[in-house]
Scaffold this motif. Structure first.
Motif, PDB file in Angstrom:
ATOM      1  N   ALA A 159     -67.698 -91.053  -1.565  1.00  0.00           N
ATOM      2  CA  ALA A 159     -66.092 -91.318  -1.547  1.00  0.00           C
ATOM      3  C   ALA A 159     -65.842 -90.806  -2.652  1.00  0.00           C
ATOM      4  CB  ALA A 159     -65.763 -92.598  -1.141  1.00  0.00           C
ATOM      5  N   PHE A 160     -66.578 -90.164  -3.486  1.00  0.00           N
ATOM      6  CA  PHE A 160     -66.273 -89.457  -4.973  1.00  0.00           C
ATOM      7  C   PHE A 160     -67.479 -88.335  -5.106  1.00  0.00           C
ATOM      8  CE2 PHE A 160     -70.250 -92.067  -5.219  1.00  0.00           C
ATOM      9  CZ  PHE A 160     -70.888 -91.590  -6.337  1.00  0.00           C
ATOM     10  N   ALA A 161     -66.678 -87.651  -5.941  1.00  0.00           N
ATOM     11  CA  ALA A 161     -67.430 -86.359  -6.414  1.00  0.00           C
ATOM     12  C   ALA A 161     -68.672 -86.735  -7.282  1.00  0.00           C
ATOM     13  CB  ALA A 161     -66.494 -85.246  -7.055  1.00  0.00           C
ATOM     14  N   PRO A 162     -69.855 -86.596  -6.881  1.00  0.00           N
ATOM     15  CA  PRO A 162     -71.131 -86.781  -7.674  1.00  0.00           C
ATOM     16  C   PRO A 162     -71.438 -85.893  -8.681  1.00  0.00           C
ATOM     17  CG  PRO A 162     -71.852 -85.925  -5.747  1.00  0.00           C
ATOM     18  CD  PRO A 162     -70.428 -85.860  -5.505  1.00  0.00           C
ATOM     19  N   THR A 163     -70.595 -85.895  -9.854  1.00  0.00           N
ATOM     20  CA  THR A 163     -71.045 -85.285 -11.180  1.00  0.00           C
ATOM     21  C   THR A 163     -72.071 -86.002 -11.812  1.00  0.00           C
ATOM     22  OG1 THR A 163     -69.424 -86.859 -12.446  1.00  0.00           O
ATOM     23  CG2 THR A 163     -68.550 -84.630 -11.609  1.00  0.00           C
ATOM     24  N   PRO A 164     -72.810 -85.466 -12.496  1.00  0.00           N
ATOM     25  CA  PRO A 164     -74.073 -85.960 -13.056  1.00  0.00           C
ATOM     26  C   PRO A 164     -73.911 -87.250 -13.775  1.00  0.00           C
ATOM     27  CG  PRO A 164     -74.036 -83.690 -13.791  1.00  0.00           C
ATOM     28  CD  PRO A 164     -72.711 -84.165 -13.149  1.00  0.00           C
ATOM     29  N   PRO A 165     -72.843 -87.801 -14.467  1.00  0.00           N
ATOM     30  CA  PRO A 165     -72.498 -89.150 -14.891  1.00  0.00           C
ATOM     31  C   PRO A 165     -72.256 -89.987 -13.804  1.00  0.00           C
ATOM     32  CG  PRO A 165     -71.368 -87.650 -16.477  1.00  0.00           C
ATOM     33  CD  PRO A 165     -71.792 -86.770 -15.254  1.00  0.00           C
ATOM     34  N   ALA A 172     -73.146 -89.650 -10.495  1.00  0.00           N
ATOM     35  CA  ALA A 172     -74.311 -89.896  -9.873  1.00  0.00           C
ATOM     36  C   ALA A 172     -75.585 -90.584 -10.375  1.00  0.00           C
ATOM     37  CB  ALA A 172     -75.160 -88.440  -9.425  1.00  0.00           C
ATOM     38  N   LEU A 173     -75.511 -90.530 -11.697  1.00  0.00           N
ATOM     39  CA  LEU A 173     -76.372 -91.771 -12.561  1.00  0.00           C
ATOM     40  C   LEU A 173     -75.783 -93.036 -12.326  1.00  0.00           C
ATOM     41  CD1 LEU A 173     -78.742 -92.046 -14.054  1.00  0.00           C
ATOM     42  CD2 LEU A 173     -77.046 -91.550 -15.978  1.00  0.00           C
ATOM     43  N   ALA A 174     -74.450 -93.318 -12.243  1.00  0.00           N
ATOM     44  CA  ALA A 174     -74.030 -94.652 -12.078  1.00  0.00           C
ATOM     45  C   ALA A 174     -74.262 -95.018 -10.598  1.00  0.00           C
ATOM     46  CB  ALA A 174     -72.509 -94.677 -12.584  1.00  0.00           C
ATOM     47  N   MET A 175     -74.180 -94.060  -9.742  1.00  0.00           N
ATOM     48  CA  MET A 175     -74.291 -94.637  -8.421  1.00  0.00           C
ATOM     49  C   MET A 175     -75.709 -95.131  -8.118  1.00  0.00           C
ATOM     50  SD  MET A 175     -74.353 -92.537  -5.060  1.00  0.00           S
ATOM     51  CE  MET A 175     -75.698 -91.493  -5.444  1.00  0.00           C
ATOM     52  N   THR A 230     -57.803 -99.903   4.322  1.00  0.00           N
ATOM     53  CA  THR A 230     -58.812-100.148   3.371  1.00  0.00           C
ATOM     54  C   THR A 230     -58.928 -99.183   2.249  1.00  0.00           C
ATOM     55  OG1 THR A 230     -60.123 -98.535   4.832  1.00  0.00           O
ATOM     56  CG2 THR A 230     -60.432-100.925   5.480  1.00  0.00           C
ATOM     57  N   ARG A 231     -59.595 -99.702   1.347  1.00  0.00           N
ATOM     58  CA  ARG A 231     -59.841 -98.923   0.018  1.00  0.00           C
ATOM     59  C   ARG A 231     -61.106 -99.029  -0.346  1.00  0.00           C
ATOM     60  NH1 ARG A 231     -55.979 -96.834   1.455  1.00  0.00           N
ATOM     61  NH2 ARG A 231     -54.004 -96.509   0.734  1.00  0.00           N
ATOM     62  N   VAL A 232     -61.929 -97.834  -0.595  1.00  0.00           N
ATOM     63  CA  VAL A 232     -63.224 -97.814  -1.275  1.00  0.00           C
ATOM     64  C   VAL A 232     -63.527 -96.891  -2.502  1.00  0.00           C
ATOM     65  CG1 VAL A 232     -64.271 -98.429   1.044  1.00  0.00           C
ATOM     66  CG2 VAL A 232     -64.090 -96.048   0.507  1.00  0.00           C
ATOM     67  N   GLY A 233     -64.330 -97.025  -3.021  1.00  0.00           N
ATOM     68  CA  GLY A 233     -64.494 -96.425  -4.418  1.00  0.00           C
ATOM     69  C   GLY A 233     -65.816 -95.659  -4.363  1.00  0.00           C
ATOM     70  N   MET A 234     -66.845 -95.867  -3.622  1.00  0.00           N
ATOM     71  CA  MET A 234     -68.169 -95.392  -3.904  1.00  0.00           C
ATOM     72  C   MET A 234     -68.697 -94.965  -2.555  1.00  0.00           C
ATOM     73  SD  MET A 234     -71.439 -97.039  -5.776  1.00  0.00           S
ATOM     74  CE  MET A 234     -70.543 -96.980  -7.331  1.00  0.00           C
TER      75      MET A 234
END
Length: 574
Positions: A308-314, A316-319, A478-482
């Protein structure tokens, strides 16, 4: 050392210089040969929309359609995860620090190799059609899209993204006529790597000749109008030159083993000649605005994918750092929803980060009969956001309900904490089954037939209104963030509720609306039931602020998966 080995670096340099020479464009349509060093003239001012009206446009995707700076990593990471899995995405993330040492072009080709090689071509095409358009639209520039929409015919050129990744977005959501970009070789339906630039140039020229060749032959070479080029400052692409050149040794030997004097330079003319070129720099586009959702050339009603988010390098690392904790949350929340009483499951869920909001409205009391009669249950009609919708309604009512659904995986049926019943798509049979279930207790139905992530309401099936009972509309959001808790990918739907509960802070909003009265409808007429379904849709849309549509489950699956989303049943034996 052999003379051929000594000449190899000089031949490579000679080849590079020739390619640079072929990439230069000149307004007169001839190859420009520089004999003296002169400062380049300033680029012309940006064109007005009136200037582009009715023109054939050749536009640089990264310079004009997407807002700078264009970061290619999130899009390759999306393809790696959605088409190849989380392990392939982790490999791309681990290699990214090394890829940063390369130049822009080499880095993009390396990321494409890691993200694409070994994947099925049809799966990558599905991701490009169903997943990437959402993220490309969020990065689109309003000014660039307006310029594209003003032209009559548009050829979009991408030097960074392979054509299979951007073709769906550019054709279906921007409205271009042809897409030119790096091509990916396929062997037996499996991607095997990027094509050479010369081979990709020939393939693009054939595609453009098929699109524009008939028009040019009808108009004649002298009467044919050239195209207008929209490029980025300092960016050179073979399509912006009237010629594309290829060096071929006469005896088919490798380039390093051929003599420089024996090389043949084959130059072909593609069917587009640029009569005018406009170049923009990052300074020119710094003030460009994001494309508002209400100005999308085509509304983004359906999209697919888990992230649900744009996986920039930071990001994606957090995910990846969060994933072990997310799996533990899924296990704990699943146990809470499955075994704890309704009155305590949501407080326990809130303790783990779930946000649940029950809007003060017309919450029905204890069980009520049909038209005031005893012995029946309430019929709850809600819009469909995730597979957890009936469970959330049951928790809000604090009593068990039965949910009817068209398609539910065996795993979801096994772990569901409420009773479930399948519909057969046989109208009369489904109506009898729903009436029998309603006579035994409360019934929850989602007449949209499928989930919708965005703020749109699909057309409601009027089957629920044909039961002749009062309807209790329930508005859900609903609301999701990841992670998204819905998917159309075959074999992955059973994981939908787990992905929703894996979010750090998922949110559910429940609002019970006033009861809608219905009248009994005989089997021969459906006019009243359709009116009731439309009225309930309007009430749900008004409460949620969603836009009403006439789209159905079939439209969703045709858009995202290319099929109707129905598994054909085995033929009956007479």
């Amino acid at each position: 050392m052999k003379p051929s080995s000594l000449s190899k670096p000089f031949l490579s340099l000679f080849f590079l210089l020739l390619r640079k020479l072929a990439g230069r464009h000149h307004r007169g349509g001839r190859m420009a040969v520089a004999t003296t060093t002169k400062p380049s003239p300033p680029p012309p001012p940006l064109p007005s929309l009136d200037r582009l009206h009715g023109q054939t446009l050749v536009v640089d995707v990264e310079a004009w359609i997407l807002r700078p700076p264009v970061r290619a990593f999130p899009y390759f990471m999306l393809v790696a995860i959605e088409a190849g899995g989380f392990l392939r995405g982790l490999l791309l993330l681990l290699l990214y620090p090394l890829l940063c040492l390369l130049g822009d072009g080499a880095r993009a080709r390396a990321m494409a190799t890691v993200a694409l090689v070994g994947l099925e071509e049809k799966e990558v095409a599905r991701v490009g059609r169903a997943v990437l358009p959402k993220f490309f639209l969020e990065a689109a520039a309003a000014e660039g899209v307006a310029a594209v929409r003003a032209a009559a015919r548009v050829v979009a050129v991408s030097a960074t993204f392979p054509r299979v990744m951007v073709d769906g977005f550019l054709r279906e959501y921007v409205g271009v006529d042809a897409v030119v970009g790096p091509e990916v070789k396929s062997v037996g339906g499996v991607l095997a790597g990027l094509m050479d630039e010369e081979d990709a140039a020939e393939l693009a020229a054939k595609r453009l000749r098929a699109l524009f060749g008939a028009e040019l032959e009808a108009a004649g070479e002298k009467d044919a109008n050239g195209a207008v080029g929209l490029v980025g400052a300092g960016r050179v692409h073979y399509l912006f030159s009237p010629y594309y050149c290829k060096l071929t040794p006469p005896d088919d030997r490798p380039l390093g083993q051929a003599q420089a004097s024996a090389l043949d330079i084959t130059c072909n003319v593609h069917p587009l000649s640029l009569q005018e070129t406009f170049a923009v720099s990052e300074a020119d586009t710094r003030g460009w605005r994001p494309l508002p959702r209400d100005r999308y050339p085509r509304p983004l009603v359906f999209h697919d994918g888990r992230l649900a988010f744009a996986p920039t390098p930071p990001a994606a690392l957090a995910m990846y750092t969060y994933l072990p904790f997310g799996i533990a949350l899924v296990v704990f929340r699943s146990i809470a929803f499955s075994f704890l009483p309704y009155r305590v499951c949501f407080p326990v869920g809130a303790f783990t980060g779930m946000h649940y909001r029950l809007v003060a409205g017309h919450v029905p009391g204890a069980r009520q009969g049909r038209h005031g009669q005893d012995g029946g249950g309430c019929l709850y009609v809600c819009n469909h956001r995730t597979l957890l919708d009936p469970i959330v309604v049951a928790a809000a009512l604090r009593r068990p309900v039965t949910a009817v659904t068209y398609s539910l995986s065996p795993v979801s049926e096994l772990i569901a904490p409420i009773r479930t019943a399948r519909l057969t798509r046989d109208r009369e049979k489904d109506q009898r089954n729903m009436a029998a279930l309603l006579a035994r207790g409360d019934l929850v139905v989602c007449p949209e037939g499928t989930t919708c992530r965005e703020e749109y309401l699909l057309r409601l099936s009027p089957l629920f209104a044909e039961l002749g009972v009062d309807v209790n509309p329930v508005a859900l959001d609903t609301r999701v963030g990841m992670f998204y808790g819905t998917s159309t990918k075959p074999g992955a739907k059973w994981m939908d509720p787990f992905y929703f509960m894996m979010n750090p802070r998922p949110a559910y909003r429940v609002e019970f609306l006033p009861r809608a009265a219905t009248s009994p409808v005989d089997n021969g007429g459906r006019g009243d039931s359709i009116d009731v379904a439309n009225r309930v849709q309007r009430e749900l849309g008004r409460a949620l602020g969603f836009e009403l549509t006439g789209l159905t489950r079939k439209d969703k699956y045709m858009t995202l998966a290319g099929n109707e989303g129905v598994v054909q049943a085995a033929p009956r034996k007479h």
